[in-house]
Design an enzyme around this catalytic site. Structure first.
Site, short mmCIF file in Angstrom:
data_model
loop_
_atom_site.label_atom_id
_atom_site.label_comp_id
_atom_site.label_asym_id
_atom_site.label_seq_id
_atom_site.Cartn_x
_atom_site.Cartn_y
_atom_site.Cartn_z
N SER A 57 41.00 38.87 32.95
CA SER A 57 41.61 38.17 31.81
C SER A 57 40.81 38.37 30.53
O SER A 57 39.61 38.10 30.50
CB SER A 57 41.69 36.66 32.08
OG SER A 57 42.49 36.41 33.19
N HIS A 88 47.21 39.71 30.61
CA HIS A 88 47.21 40.85 31.53
C HIS A 88 48.40 41.74 31.16
O HIS A 88 49.53 41.29 31.19
CB HIS A 88 47.38 40.37 32.98
CG HIS A 88 46.15 39.72 33.55
ND1 HIS A 88 45.34 40.34 34.45
CD2 HIS A 88 45.61 38.51 33.32
CE1 HIS A 88 44.34 39.54 34.75
NE2 HIS A 88 44.49 38.42 34.08
N HIS A 110 47.41 38.07 41.16
CA HIS A 110 46.68 36.92 41.69
C HIS A 110 47.49 36.22 42.79
O HIS A 110 48.71 36.21 42.76
CB HIS A 110 46.40 35.90 40.59
CG HIS A 110 45.62 36.47 39.44
ND1 HIS A 110 46.22 37.14 38.40
CD2 HIS A 110 44.29 36.47 39.18
CE1 HIS A 110 45.28 37.52 37.54
NE2 HIS A 110 44.11 37.14 37.99
N TYR A 112 47.68 33.07 43.03
CA TYR A 112 48.38 31.92 42.45
C TYR A 112 49.72 32.30 41.81
O TYR A 112 50.54 31.44 41.51
CB TYR A 112 47.49 31.17 41.43
CG TYR A 112 47.09 31.95 40.21
CD1 TYR A 112 48.00 32.26 39.21
CD2 TYR A 112 45.78 32.38 40.04
CE1 TYR A 112 47.63 32.98 38.09
CE2 TYR A 112 45.39 33.09 38.93
CZ TYR A 112 46.33 33.41 37.96
OH TYR A 112 45.96 34.12 36.86
N GLU A 113 49.94 33.60 41.58
CA GLU A 113 51.23 34.02 41.02
C GLU A 113 52.32 33.98 42.08
O GLU A 113 53.50 34.15 41.77
CB GLU A 113 51.12 35.45 40.47
CG GLU A 113 50.28 35.55 39.21
CD GLU A 113 50.07 36.98 38.76
OE1 GLU A 113 50.94 37.52 38.07
OE2 GLU A 113 49.02 37.56 39.13
N ALA A 140 37.10 37.13 34.58
CA ALA A 140 36.67 36.01 33.74
C ALA A 140 36.31 34.89 34.72
O ALA A 140 37.02 34.68 35.71
CB ALA A 140 37.82 35.56 32.84
N MET A 238 39.35 33.02 40.16
CA MET A 238 40.56 33.03 41.00
C MET A 238 40.94 34.43 41.45
O MET A 238 42.11 34.70 41.73
CB MET A 238 41.72 32.41 40.22
CG MET A 238 41.44 31.03 39.66
SD MET A 238 42.73 30.51 38.53
CE MET A 238 41.96 29.08 37.75
N SER A 239 39.97 35.34 41.46
CA SER A 239 40.31 36.73 41.82
C SER A 239 39.15 37.41 42.52
O SER A 239 38.27 36.74 43.07
CB SER A 239 40.66 37.50 40.54
OG SER A 239 39.50 37.65 39.73
N ASN A 262 33.59 30.29 30.13
CA ASN A 262 33.52 28.84 29.88
C ASN A 262 32.56 28.22 30.87
O ASN A 262 32.26 28.84 31.90
CB ASN A 262 34.92 28.22 30.06
CG ASN A 262 35.48 28.49 31.44
OD1 ASN A 262 35.98 29.58 31.72
ND2 ASN A 262 35.37 27.52 32.32
N HIS A 274 43.06 28.14 28.94
CA HIS A 274 43.21 29.59 29.15
C HIS A 274 43.05 30.39 27.86
O HIS A 274 42.50 31.49 27.89
CB HIS A 274 44.59 29.86 29.79
CG HIS A 274 44.80 31.30 30.17
ND1 HIS A 274 44.01 31.96 31.08
CD2 HIS A 274 45.72 32.21 29.75
CE1 HIS A 274 44.42 33.21 31.21
NE2 HIS A 274 45.46 33.39 30.41
#
Ligand code: HPA
Length: 299
Positions: A57, A88, A110, A112-113, A140, A238-239, A262, A274
């Site tokens: 990201s 993306h 991902h 989560y998608e 990220a 998350m990846s 962050n 985000h």
């Protein structure tokens, strides 16, 4: 028309058995599908890329710096899912760093998608069948360790899979790799040394740490971050973890780099959003690009 109980039960059985059989076929088919996608790319690309670089990201800019670029939209590549996340692009850009041909993924897939981890990592199967053996995964991430500040780059030395899923679940296709792959040194020790050398030469501070992957897409709670910190993780995202597992399954060598965008939830008294993640990623991209170029030249 109302059917008898017996007939209904038979239909149910048939339905579930067929579903299992179909799933079987789908999983066995991955190799053939990946081969088809690899053949498609071979015809499009100027050369077989030496390395695959996956851009997280806000980190997509590296692909635009490649020389003699050829871009292929994910939608054109047979069997590849489409990327749905803001920040993306959803295309593969093949080009040169000096005399080295690399393929850069501008956008990943991902969990989560809604993709299965098998779908989300399919592009690595394609890369392997295309002849690529070297993988650089960037992401990220939220900084958990107090020494990690937004904008920092972190070399991933190991990971913790907190996704409660594994991309190798299901039938194993021995053509890709063994049923029980070893994940000791999943992040190649020689590549790690080489990245540290390159960073030192460039004067780019490079932290080192353990990356924990969660399913997302919600960010973590402060209590979750306290738990993850107690597990020994320094950064969270998350990846990357599914990709590393699949790459190692096929014997590909992996380098992992996190851009800390962050502080993780509760580390500072600030909410996470985000847009900020993307912005900090974009600001750190210049340093990441310099590091990637130096690393690729040494790989
Ligand atoms: N948590 C999870 N994933 C992330 C974060 C975070 O704080 N920042 C960027 N990706």
């Amino acid at each position: 028309m109302l059917r008898s109980r017996h007939e209904l039960i038979l239909n149910w059985k048939r339905f579930f058995m067929e579903d299992a059989r179909e799933k079987d076929i789908r999983e066995k088919d991955t190799y053939e599908k990946a081969l088809e996608a690899a053949r498609f790319l071979r015809a499009k690309l100027p050369a077989i890329p030496e390395a695959l670089v996956v851009l997280g990201s806000g980190l997509g800019a590296f692909a635009d710096t490649l020389e003699r670029r050829v871009a292929v939209d994910y939608r054109q590549i047979p069997h590849l899912p489409a990327s749905t996340v803001v920040g993306h692009y959803g295309r593969q850009v093949c080009g040169y760093v000096g005399d080295r041909c690399v393929a850069a993924m501008q956008g990943r897939f991902h969990f989560y998608e809604g993709y299965s981890l098998q779908q989300a990592t399919f592009y690595l199967r394609v890369a392997k069948l295309l002849g690529i053996e070297k993988v650089i995964l960037t992401n990220a991430a939220g900084g958990i360790d107090p020494t990690l500040a937004p904008g920092d780059l972190m070399l991933i030395e190991d990971h913790i899979n907190l996704m409660a899923a594994n991309p190798l679940q299901g039938l194993n296709d021995e053509r890709f790799g063994a049923r029980f792959p070893d994940l000791t040194d999943a992040y190649d020790p020689a590549y790690r040394a080489l990245a540290q050398e390159a960073a030192a030469q460039l004067g780019i501070p490079l932290k080192v740490g353990v990356y924990a992957a969660l399913l997302g897409p919600s960010y973590e709670t402060p209590a979750e971050i306290r738990m993850i910190r107690s597990f020994g993780a320094h950064a969270v995202g998350m990846s990357t973890v599914p990709e590393t597992i699949v790459a190692r399954h096929m014997g590909m060598r992996v380098l992992g780099l996190s851009c800390i965008t962050n502080s993780a939830a509760g580390v500072l008294d600030q909410p996470i959003n985000h847009d900020e993640v993307l912005e900090v990623g974009q600001q750190a991209a210049t340093r990441l690009i310099a590091l990637l170029n130096a690393v690729i030249a040494r790989m």
